[in-house]
Design an enzyme around this catalytic site. Structure first.
Site, PDB file in Angstrom:
ATOM      1  N   GLU A  29      14.515  -3.362 -51.799  1.00 10.82           N
ATOM      2  CA  GLU A  29      14.274  -2.431 -52.932  1.00 10.82           C
ATOM      3  C   GLU A  29      13.179  -1.401 -52.305  1.00 10.82           C
ATOM      4  OE1 GLU A  29      14.206  -5.198 -56.850  1.00 10.82           O
ATOM      5  OE2 GLU A  29      12.762  -5.824 -55.500  1.00 10.82           O
TER       6      GLU A  29
HETATM    7  C1  ACM Z   1      14.879  -9.494 -54.285  1.00 13.88           C
HETATM    8  O1  ACM Z   1      15.102 -10.228 -55.256  1.00 13.88           O
HETATM    9  N1  ACM Z   1      14.041  -8.285 -54.447  1.00 13.88           N
HETATM   10  C2  ACM Z   1      15.160  -9.597 -52.993  1.00 13.88           C
END
Ligand code: ACM
Length: 488
Positions: A302
């Site tokens: 992310e």
């Molecule tokens: C994640 O769930 N951001 C790896």
């Protein structure tokens, strides 16, 4: 042999006649000094509930009435496999390596009545049904992840979770040690990470961090249970706590404010500054020195505040830093956008077509893939709309949904030989206590263990009563499990 309640299901079981009864004369014997620890572990596990002395001693001759740990097993069983032979007069535990003996112990305890898990003396009798078991895991990577960054969980809580993982033959605990909301590991060369970055947690909850001595204690406790700690420092995003602790890590040189919300993807290390790599190198050096296991997890998920091109350069460079400290890099699936080291592991959490491409690309480069599909193995997802804890972004996950998926067909086109194994992840935005952790983990966690250990070809109809039979065991252990309607 009433083996039908063992989780994970062993590879091969052959019933015999009668049972071995533990009694006041039963001893625990071992052939080689390397087996003394597992023999002591078994005796220590059985003594509180049985009230039996269970002396642990080097084996001499062929005495009856003993549980006998011995080597000389079929090497085909591998580093984690074992053979268990139970007759009315003797129990023989054979394995090529001590990890196999340890897993045999977990099978033995599950063959005994659930009351054996109690911390106070129970009536018995303590019968082990006769028969033989030959068992070994499908995958060498069977991990659980605990997010200690969004809320902090102390050493005692982590040890408790390790104990529950050991019962189901997990062999890795991935600790998510840093995120926007908190930094949880003392780094002596950058002390403000823990001192400042450790102060916060989601919603203004108290923060905290592990001193290096705390972390070493967790590592040792896990190692005694054949569980390898996989420490994660998430980067380049999920780094607000570090960016709040050290102004110089920000591109604009201005320290970020502490963050206690639950948004993701807004923070980024300054990928064009050299101090960023000195920082990472220092952190990884200290962590590598504290971590006997071969893996360092560098996050990579992310990174919405990092340009794609910069992200690729950054993740490739940090993999090399991990390697320079003698470890193998592990990263979340987005790391597959970057060049991967052959010895790296990619942790798949999304299943979208672009995410699947990252897994295929990683495998094509010789890297391995850990499967942690969010819609199956994210134990922080609510069971249903009534669940008081947890999140819903990957959907509701019933115990059945968390169990009924097959690793080898999860990502179309992925070579099954590239699959290292599976992970059950537990993010802690909504979890504050160990009771909360247990509520989300149970009853789903044992199913992920079985997917990682047992041969393919599972069915929920067969598993459901076997899982339900573990409820009295969890009661004896004091586990705060969710009372799933389909296990009633
Ligand atoms: C994640 O769930 N951001 C790896």
């Amino acid at each position: 042999m009433q083996t039908h309640n063992i989780i994970p299901m062993p590879v091969q079981m052959t019933p015999g006649a009668g049972a071995f009864a533990l009694d006041a004369e039963t001893a625990v014997a071992y052939d080689a000094p390397a087996l003394a620890a597992v023999a002591e572990f078994l005796a220590g596990l059985l003594r509180p509930a049985t009230g039996l002395p269970l002396p642990v001693q080097p084996a001499t001759g062929a005495q009856p009435n003993r549980i006998h740990f011995t080597t000389g097993a079929d090497p085909e069983l591998g580093d984690e496999g074992y053979e268990l032979a139970i007759t009315p007069t003797v129990v023989t535990v054979r394995a090529p390596q001590p990890a196999g003996h340890f897993y045999a112990v977990q099978t033995l305890r599950q063959l005994l009545p659930p009351a054996v898990e109690s911390s106070t003396q129970q009536p018995g009798p303590w019968l082990l049904p006769a028969g033989t078991i030959r068992d070994y895991p499908r995958y060498g990577w069977r991990s659980a992840m605990l997010d200690v960054a969004r809320h902090f969980f102390g050493v005692a809580d982590v040890k408790r979770y390790i104990d529950l993982l050991a019962l189901y033959k997990f062999n890795r605990l991935h600790l998510h040690l840093s995120d926007d909301q908190g930094w949880r590991i003392e780094i002596k060369s950058w002390p403000r990470l823990a001192e400042v970055g450790g102060r916060t947690a989601v919603g203004g909850a108290p923060g905290g961090y592990y001193t290096q001595a705390d972390y070493a204690a967790i590592v040792a406790y896990a190692a005694a249970r054949h569980i390898v700690i996989v420490p994660e420092i998430d980067m380049p995003s999920h780094t607000n706590a570090a960016l709040a602790a050290y102004a110089e890590l920000n591109c604009d040189g201005v320290a970020r404010s502490p963050y206690t919300g639950v948004e993701v993807g807004f923070s980024s290390l300054c990928v064009e500054k050299e101090i960023t790599y000195r920082f990472i190198d220092d952190v990884l050096r200290e962590l590598a020195a504290l971590t006997p296991g071969p893996y360092l997890h560098i996050g990579g998920d992310e990174a919405h505040a990092t340009l794609d091109e910069e992200y690729r350069i950054f993740m490739a460079r940090v993999q090399e830093l991990v390697s320079r400290h003698g470890k193998r890099p592990v990263g979340w699936e987005e790391m597959g956008k970057a060049q991967m080291r052959r010895d790296a592991l990619l942790q798949q959490w999304r299943l979208t077509p672009d995410a699947a491409d990252h897994a295929l690309s990683a495998a094509a480069q010789g890297a391995q893939v850990i499967l942690a599909p969010a819609n199956r193995t994210y134990l922080d997802m609510k069971y249903d709309e009534q669940t008081p804890l947890g999140l819903t972004w990957a959907g509701y996950i019933t115990p059945e949904q968390s169990y009924t998926w097959e690793p080898s067909t999860l990502i179309p086109g992925l070579d099954p030989a590239a699959i290292a194994g599976v992970e059950a992840a537990l993010w802690a935005e909504t979890l504050v206590t160990i009771a909360d952790i247990e509520y989300m983990a149970f009853p789903r966690l044992p199913g992920i263990a079985e997917i990682g250990w047992s041969p393919a070809g599972r069915s929920w109809d067969e598993y459901r009563p076997r899982l339900a039979a573990h409820k009295p065991r969890w009661d004896a252990l004091g586990v705060n499990y969710y009372k799933a309607p389909d296990l009633e």
